[in-house]
Structure formats: C-alpha cells, structure tokens
Design an enzyme around this catalytic site. Structure first.
Site, mmCIF file in Angstrom:
data_model
loop_
_atom_site.group_PDB
_atom_site.id
_atom_site.type_symbol
_atom_site.label_atom_id
_atom_site.label_comp_id
_atom_site.label_asym_id
_atom_site.label_seq_id
_atom_site.Cartn_x
_atom_site.Cartn_y
_atom_site.Cartn_z
ATOM 1 N N ASP A 163 0.837 -1.201 0.000
ATOM 2 C CA ASP A 163 0.000 0.000 0.000
ATOM 3 C C ASP A 163 0.872 1.252 0.000
ATOM 4 O O ASP A 163 0.760 2.116 0.868
ATOM 5 C CB ASP A 163 -0.940 -0.011 1.200
ATOM 6 C CG ASP A 163 -1.948 1.125 1.122
ATOM 7 O OD1 ASP A 163 -2.266 1.548 0.006
ATOM 8 O OD2 ASP A 163 -2.396 1.586 2.191
ATOM 9 N N GLU A 418 3.831 -7.840 7.347
ATOM 10 C CA GLU A 418 2.512 -8.419 7.102
ATOM 11 C C GLU A 418 2.506 -9.559 6.080
ATOM 12 O O GLU A 418 1.674 -9.583 5.172
ATOM 13 C CB GLU A 418 1.527 -7.327 6.668
ATOM 14 C CG GLU A 418 1.250 -6.321 7.765
ATOM 15 C CD GLU A 418 0.063 -5.420 7.453
ATOM 16 O OE1 GLU A 418 -0.432 -5.439 6.310
ATOM 17 O OE2 GLU A 418 -0.372 -4.687 8.361
ATOM 18 N N TYR A 473 -5.730 -2.830 13.377
ATOM 19 C CA TYR A 473 -6.574 -1.699 12.993
ATOM 20 C C TYR A 473 -8.001 -1.856 13.529
ATOM 21 O O TYR A 473 -8.966 -1.582 12.837
ATOM 22 C CB TYR A 473 -6.571 -1.533 11.476
ATOM 23 C CG TYR A 473 -5.246 -1.011 10.970
ATOM 24 C CD1 TYR A 473 -4.950 0.347 11.025
ATOM 25 C CD2 TYR A 473 -4.282 -1.883 10.468
ATOM 26 C CE1 TYR A 473 -3.734 0.822 10.575
ATOM 27 C CE2 TYR A 473 -3.065 -1.415 10.020
ATOM 28 C CZ TYR A 473 -2.785 -0.052 10.075
ATOM 29 O OH TYR A 473 -1.579 0.414 9.636
ATOM 30 N N GLU A 508 1.849 -0.948 13.987
ATOM 31 C CA GLU A 508 0.917 -0.179 13.167
ATOM 32 C C GLU A 508 -0.433 -0.116 13.871
ATOM 33 O O GLU A 508 -0.961 -1.145 14.295
ATOM 34 C CB GLU A 508 0.732 -0.782 11.764
ATOM 35 C CG GLU A 508 1.923 -0.626 10.843
ATOM 36 C CD GLU A 508 1.618 -1.069 9.415
ATOM 37 O OE1 GLU A 508 0.421 -1.033 9.017
ATOM 38 O OE2 GLU A 508 2.552 -1.452 8.702
#
Length: 629
Positions: A163, A418, A473, A508
C-alpha cells in the site's frame, strides 16, 4: 558493504545532479545498445529522485519497464594507479551499469547499495560515460513481489501487494571513490558488553589485495583522542571510562582501521563510527544497556512531494526535528531499508531504529482483489511466492545486515511486513530466513510485523522470533467507528499474545484522517476521531505490561495508487504529506513528553526565535507512559 568515507588514503566524488534520461516503453534500449552512445531525446532528471514523481504526466508516472540514465564524468587526475570504484546507493528495483561500452555491474533489489571496481575502464583525469538502465518491474521472484498483467486492450499494468506507490529509478546517491589497491574491504564492530565503566567490543577486519599485511585498530573518542588500540585483523578492545550510546544521547566512537606495509607505513585507513551499547530481550522486557526501553514513534516512508522516494537531506532533517518535537524516540524503516544517511543521523542523535527489509506484500490474501483487483490467489505456490522469492529475500537480508550491522541505532531486524503467516507453508518459507538472520548477526533480536488476520490461534511462525510486532486496525478496518467494541477486541487479543512471554510492540495502528475535517460526532475520517482512536489504543497499552512500544501508522501521509479507498494517498499520517500537523500531533506530544502542553509565551517575539518550538526535550526512551489500572 562499507560506506564510501574519506580518510588520509581515500577520496570520494558525488555524481548527484542532473543526468540524461530516457523512458524505454518498448524495451528497445538493450537490443539497440543505448549505452554505446548518447541517450535519445533531451530529457534530464535529478539524481537522487523518483523519475515518476519528477516528470509530470501519466506516461512517466505509470511507466513499466526500463528507464535509462546517463552522465559523462571526469575521474580526478590524482587517482592514477589507485583502485577506482563506482557505487550506487540504490537502484529501484534492479539495474545494469556500463562504463563506456563495458558492463561493470548488475544488481537485483531496489534499496541496498552495489558497486564495481572500474579501475580498468577509466583513466585518471579523463572523462568517461556512465550509463545505467533501471528496471521498475516487480515479479514473483522480486522483493517486494508483484506481476505485470496484460489487459484485454494490450496495455500493461503493474500489480503489487503493498500500500505505497511503486516509485522507482535512482532514488539515492551515486559516487566515485578511490582506495589503495590493498585496502580495508570490510569492518564489523560487535558490542559485546558493558561492565561498570568498561566497554568491550569484538571487531573483525577483512583486507583485500596483496595478502599478509598487518592490521592495526585505534579507538578514538568523540573528540578524536585515542582511548584504546589493538593489533590484528580480529580481536577484542576494552574501553575504560566508556561513554555508552543511549536513546536520546548518541555518543559515537571511531574505530580507525589501518592496513600497514612491510615497514609499518599506513597503506590504507578506514574510519568506522560505532557506539557502545547492548541490546537484549528478557522475558517481556526489551533492554538497551540493561535498562527497559519503551518504543514511542512511527512507521515512516521515504516519501515527499515532487521527488517521491528520492533522498533529500532537508526533508530528512526536518522529519527528525518533528520526531523530536513530538517526543518520538524511535521509528521503523517501513517497508524497506532507508537511505543510510537516516541511520547515520539516528546514530549521532540517539534515535532508535527497527531496520526492515523490503519484504512487504508476501500476502496475497490482503493484496489480491483489494489493492490490485487481480482476483484471489494463493500466497505460497509454484506460480506465486516460491523458492526463487525466498532466495531473493535471503539475499535482501544479507545485504541489509552487511550495510547496517555497525549502526548502534539499529536494535532489531524486521525481516518482513505483514506476510501471510496463517498458511502452513509460511513456516518452511520463514524458518531458514530467521536462521540466516541470526547467523549473520547474533547480537540483535529478530522480528517481523504481523498481519491483522494472523491472530495467536492462527499464526504459525511467531514462536521463531524474539519480539512480537503487531499491526492492528481495530476501530478502523475492524469494527469501524465503534471504539467500545474495538477496545474490547484489542485488549482481548493483546492479552492472548502476552501469554507468549515476549515483548510486544504495536508497529501499526491508526485511522485515515482528512486534515481540516471536523465532526461534532467525532466520526471516522475526522481529526477528532483520529485522536479518540489513538487514545483508545493507548489506554489498552497502559494496561498490559508486555506491551513495550507504540509505533503509529503513519508519521505522515504518503502516496499510493489511486483508488476509491485511497484518495490522494494514505491519510493515516499524524502529519500531512507536506508535514503540517493534524490535531492528533499535540495529543501525542503530551503523551510522549509526559507533560501538559506548554502555554504560549505572549511576551516572546516569535520571529526572533522561530526554532524554539521544535526543540523540546530530547526523549530518552527508557521511561514508558504511565500505566493505569
């Protein structure tokens, strides 16, 4: 690989500046031998910089394939008879280099340096043509991986699983440097202990050229005074009254390595800066110099308007001052090794670094259909991530450690971001890579950044690693906007991870935030929601002793591919892409400095002292935010 440093026997010349440039959309350059003559066209681009950020228009921005750089340089006339080296600090993602008509180098991997001895191709005092072809494509066997898709209308589309935008080209500096023919080829400084006021280091030196030359090392303090010395290419040095390298206080020594001639004269000398510090994991504690360390900071990107991923010292220094102002003591080089100048600066100023390879996107579950609309694919297979990818990954780890092993700011190797670690195939892929990392450097912990779906009951590789780095997240991608449910889910999962008995750093967490968007209801995308979400995470961290750090995603907004979920890039930054603070920056400053926000001094003439607000206290890093019951 040693950085090109100047000494009594070494010189260097920067080749940064404007180079001739040509896109090669049809791939004609190699077959037509463009390196043998002046490149076609009249385009020039700066080096270092990302060509697809500098040149306007879709043709360059979306270019797939080869691009060509060329420059005529003059070798200094005083270099006659010496070993002359051409070095590229990086070429994204692979490159071939010619000097005049002779190929001198080829390299795979877009974020680590490579070089070539060009002594036979050049003459001191005379001009020479340097040509570099850089290929921008990502393939299944590259790190990061990807593939080029041909659309029904014949157009090509670069697909990848990360990303952030695939900025490419010569993003870092190019150098000519000179050494004697017999020279210091490598230096390893491994800090092995601090005992009271005595520091002990092991060192190893490799010498290239004529064999049999003795080696002498001299340790000098920050003022240049000799504090220790030893003879031999390998040994141990004791430093009495040692000044350790600490978070917030980057004290550096220099190991002055000299290769001697038959009569004791200096043949070559190389100065290697280093810091005396120890790193260890003790249960759920992360220790620097035997003291518990709590990470505060960010995942970052080398990303800035106009020059993309191209290295810019002004942007770098500005970012470090913002880190200091906000109270951050550390950052992760997400998701690739940064320019070595970042580490040099962090060494000098006591900023702690998690150093990460470019192994991002090894997870087709998150990438396929979301980032590239390519449809579902299996991550590990003979046609996707396979043994060839693993070998490229292994080489990326080797080159990362070879470049960065002597930096005291680097306290941990992160070998992937990830990846798919739910698939059983992840274990045979990663197990040898972890072993190789530890073989190359047994002094630092090894970790990887764990993906949201790889929960404690599903992840198959975390037991191989020393520290748990988690990207989560809750409240954004999961339970969007519902921070009550998100807090419950986050705390439940972190308590499960804490049972593993390892330190946990949240590497993150965050929420996309449009600067200037405000909401009485504190809704997602508003600046108020970003503040609330971060505060929720911090409440949970403060209740779990195993959590030893918080790295928010992201330091600043950054460029991605366009899409309905990425309008003008990723907006999770605490600062905008051009480094304006969002409202959350002040809240973080309060938490990380541990003090209330100072009230403005209305008696001070701001114009007379514009830098004062950027100074703040230097965060020492060994104190963590106050725990709450």
């Amino acid at each position: 690989m040693l950085s090109p440093r100047e000494s009594a026997t070494r010189e260097r010349v920067s080749l940064d500046g404007l180079w001739r440039f040509a896109l090669d959309p049809e791939g004609r350059g190699r077959s037509e031998r463009w390196w043998t003559d002046e490149l076609p066209g009249d385009v020039e681009v700066p080096v270092p910089a990302s060509f697809n950020a500098v040149l306007p228009g879709r043709e360059s921005h979306d270019h797939i394939g080869d691009v060509w750089y060329q420059r005529v340089v003059r070798v200094p006339r005083g270099w006659d008879g010496e070993r002359i080296v051409l070095r590229l600090d990086a070429a994204t993602h692979r490159a071939v280099v010619w000097v005049s008509d002779t190929q001198v180098a080829e390299h795979e991997g877009g974020y680590t340096p490579f070089e070539a001895d060009i002594s036979e191709q050049v003459r001191a005092g005379e001009p020479v043509r340097v040509t570099v072809v850089v290929n921008t494509e990502l393939h299944w066997d590259s790190i990061p991986p990807g593939f080029v898709q041909e659309l029904e209308d014949g157009r090509l589309l670069q697909q990848y699983f990360q990303d952030f935008f695939n900025y490419a080209g010569l993003n870092r500096s190019v150098w000519l440097y000179v050494t004697p023919r017999t020279h210091v080829d490598d230096v390893t400084v491994a800090t092995t202990g601090i005992d009271g006021d005595t520091g002990t280091i092991d060192y190893r030196v490799a010498v290239a050229g004529d064999g049999g030359h003795p080696v002498r090392v001299v340790v000098r303090d920050a003022g240049g005074a000799e504090v220790a010395r030893a003879d031999g290419a390998e040994g141990t040095v004791r430093i009495e009254g040692v000044q350790p390298w600490r978070p917030g206080a980057g004290y550096l020594y220099t190991l002055e390595v000299a290769v001697l001639g038959a009569d004791g004269e200096v043949v070559d000398v190389y100065p290697q800066p280093f810091g005396v510090r120890t790193v260890a994991v003790d249960g759920t504690r992360f220790l620097i110099n035997g003291e518990p360390f709590y990470f505060t900071g960010f995942g970052k990107h080398e990303d800035f308007p106009v020059h993309g991923r191209g290295f810019d010292p002004a942007a770098m220094v500005h970012d470090f001052h913002l880190l200091r102002w906000i109270g951050a003591n550390s950052f992760r080089t997400s998701h690739y090794p940064y320019d070595e100048a970042f580490l040099d600066y962090a060494d000098r100023h006591g900023v702690v670094v998690m150093d990460e390879t470019a192994a991002v996107g090894l997870n087709l579950d998150t990438g396929a259909g979301v980032l590239n609309q390519a449809g579902p694919m299996e991550t590990y297979s003979d046609s996707t991530i396979d043994a060839r990818t693993q070998e490229t990954h292994r080489q990326a780890i080797r080159e990362l450690i070879a470049r960065d092993k002597n930096h005291p700011c680097v306290v941990l190797w992160s070998i992937a971001n990830e990846p798919d670690t739910v698939s059983p195939a992840a274990r045979p892929y990663f197990e040898p890579l972890v072993a190789e990392t530890r073989r190359l450097d047994p002094t630092r912990p090894v970790a990887f950044a764990n993906f949201l779906k790889a929960t404690p009951d599903l992840d198959v590789i975390s037991d191989l690693f020393d520290v748990l780095l988690l990207n989560r997240y809750y409240g954004w991608y999961v339970q969007t906007g519902d921070l009550v449910a998100a807090e419950r889910l986050l705390e439940g999962e972190l308590r499960e991870w804490a049972e593993r008995g390892k330190p946990i750093v949240m590497t993150e967490y965050g929420a996309d935030t449009q600067p200037g968007l405000h909401s009485m209801l504190r809704e997602p995308w508003s600046e108020e929601f970003q503040i609330d979400l971060l505060a929720m995470y911090h409440r949970v961290f403060d209740r779990i002793d195993a959590v030893v750090g918080e790295h928010i995603w992201n330091f600043a907004d950054f460029a991605t591919r366009a899409g309905i979920s990425r309008v003008d890039g990723n907006k999770k930054g605490i600062f905008t892409r051009d480094r304006r603070p969002k409202s959350s920056a002040q809240a973080l400053r309060q938490r990380w400095h541990g003090t209330e926000e100072p009230q403005p001094d209305t008696t001070r003439n701001v114009q007379q002292d514009p830098q004062q607000d950027l100074q703040g206290d230097v965060p020492q890093g060994v104190q963590q935010p106050a725990r709450q019951a």
